[in-house]
Motif scaffolding. Structure first.
Motif, mmCIF file in Angstrom:
data_model
loop_
_atom_site.group_PDB
_atom_site.id
_atom_site.type_symbol
_atom_site.label_atom_id
_atom_site.label_comp_id
_atom_site.label_asym_id
_atom_site.label_seq_id
_atom_site.Cartn_x
_atom_site.Cartn_y
_atom_site.Cartn_z
ATOM 1 N N HIS A 1 89.383 9.279 18.319
ATOM 2 C CA HIS A 1 88.349 8.236 18.382
ATOM 3 C C HIS A 1 86.955 8.821 18.598
ATOM 4 C CE1 HIS A 1 90.871 4.756 17.967
ATOM 5 N NE2 HIS A 1 91.716 5.245 18.856
ATOM 6 N N ARG B 1 85.857 9.523 15.217
ATOM 7 C CA ARG B 1 85.458 8.296 14.528
ATOM 8 C C ARG B 1 84.076 7.848 14.995
ATOM 9 N NH1 ARG B 1 90.657 8.917 14.281
ATOM 10 N NH2 ARG B 1 92.033 7.776 12.853
ATOM 11 N N GLY C 1 91.068 9.976 10.547
ATOM 12 C CA GLY C 1 91.018 8.659 9.939
ATOM 13 C C GLY C 1 90.546 8.723 8.503
ATOM 14 N N LEU D 1 87.214 1.273 10.819
ATOM 15 C CA LEU D 1 87.104 2.673 11.210
ATOM 16 C C LEU D 1 88.005 2.991 12.397
ATOM 17 C CD1 LEU D 1 85.555 5.432 11.012
ATOM 18 C CD2 LEU D 1 83.872 4.443 12.567
#
Length: 807
Positions: free
Chosen positions: A198, A201, A235, A496
């Motif tokens: 994360h 991201r 991702g 996302l």
């Protein structure tokens, strides 16, 4: 004869009683060079040639070409295969040909970033201005780096805490960001890896905000499915390059099982203690968080319940002896030791033995571990690189791709938990394509014992798939709060961060008041930033301070502090013994004084567990197999002082430390009392049989999942309140789970079969560290019933073989 060969002779000189159970010969491999790509900047090519790099290997050029084309790529090849050049080539060429471009390098450890800074600066390329930006960087340097550096080297923690929260000050850098390099990406697993996913991201979102469109280049040790793991981390789709075209010298890899020791008839016959730095003082900790598990068996307590004839010489002492022999032979050697305390002990004993053989030679050996001050770490790294140090006992802080040129041998004290880590550590040996030696020295532990007698479980098998779960709600929620504090979360951002799971998390955070919905997005409602710890250490590290001088010795992570720094604990630091006077958890400081007591300390803890929910289960009649959420509470409640030399328990002293609570994921099985009795386990033996099965199951789970036994915990009981049956639980030691319990549930038959085989194959009568004793048992390995554990697992496996599919 080479120094490596002279050390290898240790294996052949002991005759029939050799501790070597297997020798694997890995043949040398020739390299496949290719021409420099036409797009490579001439200045970079010239700098490489000046450093002796005449041409790249095929895998380096393949990865570099993909990156230049804008394809996100992961280069997953062996240790010392030149992965660095694979990303340096496109990154530095771009910085040389586009004076406005910038690049970001992310490494999991400061030492690795510092090593890469040396490498990049060593090219002497104009205008690149590489610089590290981490917790050791001064405020003045940080401002210069933001304004002038075009190649910033950092770590996920600094990206999370320092760069992304102040993204406005990095706007120019992010707008011009051409490449992001993620080194050693296989280390991002479990909860830490999910957090980093994360953070990346959030980095992608911030770069897009300012117009940046970076290409990601990842470097990884060989892993089970590097493209999938890298894609989950980013991702984004990622292409893998896995064919290693670099040359490699031959490797001799030995599996080493320390010998059994004779029993001493009484404590009085045990050798007298020498000092607190003797391997005998290394803790056989009962703590669930202290991995310092190496009480030397030849000084074990004369306890009638201990199977003394089956106790083995400690892996720490074997490692210290082998390191001593290696240094005397002139072999440059790195010893990997599982725990911080173990690394200190191995280094101290090796120094003492070397000084006895050749006065002054001990100065050429040191310890290296997390918790040292920056100045100490850098001094040790320089001494090792320069050759001033011949040997080093290190935790896995040096497992990663630090360029340790010139090493001949690697000693691995205890299986590091995964085959990926094993080969990463072994790959540190081998200078300039020369012959290398690696030795895995087994601890007295079920998994280690199993592996040294089943070499096929190590050699010729693919390494594990990296496990991480960005959808973990205990990771996703806090990370969305961090993202919202940096900029409002929009509808587009939800894709996302995971799509539907992100939307559900945002809705929950809005209901709780953490976020507020506005037409332009979701906003963070508090004034301060969210307090999110990527590594799950529970807050700021605890500083260890010498009370008489005020000198900061080092730090210990909060999770380990209860067991390592409780009042009265013995603490080792760079060969010096200290005793803790006071642990102040509120101020995160432990005050110590120097002392060499004739006793060691062993923390004891208690654990309780309650079932929250069941995700899936297998109905196997008298046996049930379950996967679900549980609440675990743990508390360090006391510690024992044990006499060095005899292992005699001097006393047990109470501690008043706070309770720790953990909601996580567990796998558990239940067996009806009637089925246990039918299997030959009498009711009085239920607790010991289940307890022994639990210990062995925890020890063998790393065969199935990318974890080691310190990532997981367990509990067994003859009648659990929630299951109303005899039950064994194994749970992830991370909030929200880390994927290990799920893997155990999915491979239950294979996992429990290996567990049963390991117990049954052990030659001891009533249980030992090689089968059912655990180095982190909060109950002091009592009660344990080895034959009953085999019967329990037989009953479970028989029932599961005819079970219905999972519900």
């Amino acid at each position: 004869m080479s120094s490596t060969a002279s050390l290898s002779q240790l294996f052949w000189s002991r005759g029939d009683d050799s501790p070597v159970t297997h020798v694997e010969r890995i043949p040398p491999r020739s390299g496949s060079p290719v021409a420099w790509p036409s797009w490579a900047a001439p200045a970079f090519v010239d700098a490489c040639r000046d450093r002796g790099i005449i041409s790249p290997w095929a895998h380096q050029a393949t990865a570099a070409n993909l990156a230049v084309e804008g394809t996100n790529v992961v280069l997953a090849t062996g240790t010392a295969s030149g992965k660095s050049l694979g990303y340096q080539m496109p990154v530095l060429s771009r910085l040389l040909t586009d004076p406005r471009a910038t690049a970001l390098y992310i490494a999991p450890a400061k030492a690795l970033a510092a090593d890469q800074l040396r490498a990049v600066a060593g090219f002497g390329l104009p205008g690149v201005r590489p610089a590290t930006y981490d917790g050791d960087t001064s405020r003045e340097e940080r401002e210069w780096i933001r304004e002038h550096s075009r190649f910033v080297l950092t770590n996920p923690d600094m990206l999370h805490h320092g760069i992304l929260p102040g993204h406005e000050r990095w706007a120019v850098f992010l707008r011009r960001l051409a490449y992001v390099v993620i080194d050693e990406c296989h280390t991002y697993r479990g909860v830490f890896g999910s957090h980093v996913a994360h953070v990346l991201r959030r980095l992608r979102r911030a770069a897009t905000r300012y117009g940046g469109r970076p290409t990601f280049v990842l470097a990884s040790a060989t892993s089970g499915d590097p493209a999938d793991a890298a894609s989950r981390l980013l991702g984004l789709p990622v292409t893998a390059v896995t064919e290693d075209a670099s040359p490699r010298g031959g490797v001799t890899f030995a599996l080493w099982e320390p010998p059994l020791l004779p029993a001493y008839p009484s404590a009085s016959a045990v050798p007298a203690p020498r000092s607190a730095l003797d391997p005998a003082s290394a803790l056989d900790s009962s703590s669930a968080v202290d991995p310092s598990a190496a009480l030397d068996p030849d000084v074990a307590a004369a306890d009638p319940d201990v199977e003394l004839p089956q106790v083995r010489r400690s892996a720490l002492r074997e490692t210290a002896d082998l390191l001593t022999n290696a240094i005397v032979a002139g072999t440059r050697t790195l010893a990997f030791v599982r725990s911080r305390r173990g690394a200190e002990v191995v280094a101290a004993v090796t120094r003492r033995q070397l000084d006895e053989a050749v006065p002054g030679l001990g100065e050429r050996v040191a310890a290296y571990r997390a918790g040292y001050l920056k100045e100490d770490r850098r001094a040790i790294e320089r001494a090792l690189l320069s050759g001033e140090l011949l040997g080093l006992a290190s935790t896995n802080a040096l497992e990663l791709g630090v360029d340790l040129v010139g090493l001949d041998a690697v000693l691995i004290c205890g299986y590091p938990g995964t085959r990926a880590s094993l080969w990463q550590q072994a790959g540190r040996a081998g200078r300039a394509g020369g012959e290398a030696l690696a030795v895995l020295i087994a601890r007295d532990d079920p998994l280690d014992t199993y592996l040294v007698h089943h070499p096929s479980a190590l050699f010729g098998r693919p390494v594990e798939v990296t496990v991480l779960d960005p959808a973990n709600p205990y990771v996703l929620g806090p990370q969305l709060c961090c993202a919202a504090s940096e900029a409002p979360i929009t509808e587009a951002d939800l894709e996302l961060f995971g799509g539907d799971v992100a939307r559900a998390a945002v809705d929950g955070l809005t209901r709780s008041g953490a976020l507020r919905r506005r037409p332009s997005g979701w906003y963070w409602t508090h004034t301060g930033r969210p307090d999110v710890d990527l590594r799950g250490t529970g807050g700021a590290p605890v500083s260890v301070v010498e009370e008489s001088t005020g000198r900061l010795l080092g730090t210990v992570d909060p999770e380990s502090s209860h067991a390592m720094l409780h009042t009265g604990a013995v603490y080792l630091h760079q060969g010096v013994t200290y005793v803790v006077d006071d642990l102040d958890l509120e101020d995160a400081i432990a005050l110590v004084h120097q002392e060499e007591p004739d006793w060691s300390t062993h923390a004891r803890d208690v654990t309780d567990l309650s079932v929250v929910s069941v995700r899936s289960y297998v109905d196997a009649g008298p046996v049930g197999l379950f996967l679900g959420e549980v609440d675990v509470t743990n508390q360090v409640v006391s510690y024992q002082r044990r006499r060095i030399g005899s292992g005699e328990i001097i006393d047990t002293r109470p501690l008043d430390l706070p309770l720790r609570e953990l909601r996580t994921v567990a796998v558990w099985f239940t067996v009806s009392p009637r089925a246990l009795e039918a299997a030959g386990v009498e009711p009085p033996d239920f607790p010991g049989a289940l307890h022994a099965a639990e210990h062995a199951a925890i020890g063998l789970l790393p065969l199935m999942a990318t974890c080691d036994r310190w990532d997981i915990g367990g509990l067994s009981t003859a009648n659990h309140d929630d299951t109303e049956a005899p039950t064994v639980f194994v749970y992830d030691g991370h909030p929200g789970g880390a994927g290990f319990a799920e893997r155990a549930y999915a491979t239950a038959a294979e996992w429990l079969t290996a567990t049963r085989e390991a117990i049954a194959a052990c030659a001891c009568e009533s249980g030992c560290p090689s089968c059912v004793q655990s180095p982190k048992c909060g109950n002091g390995n009592n009660p344990l019933h080895k034959p009953g554990a085999v019967s329990v697992l037989d009953a479970v496996l028989t029932a599961l073989a005819s079970a219905k599919p999972p519900t």
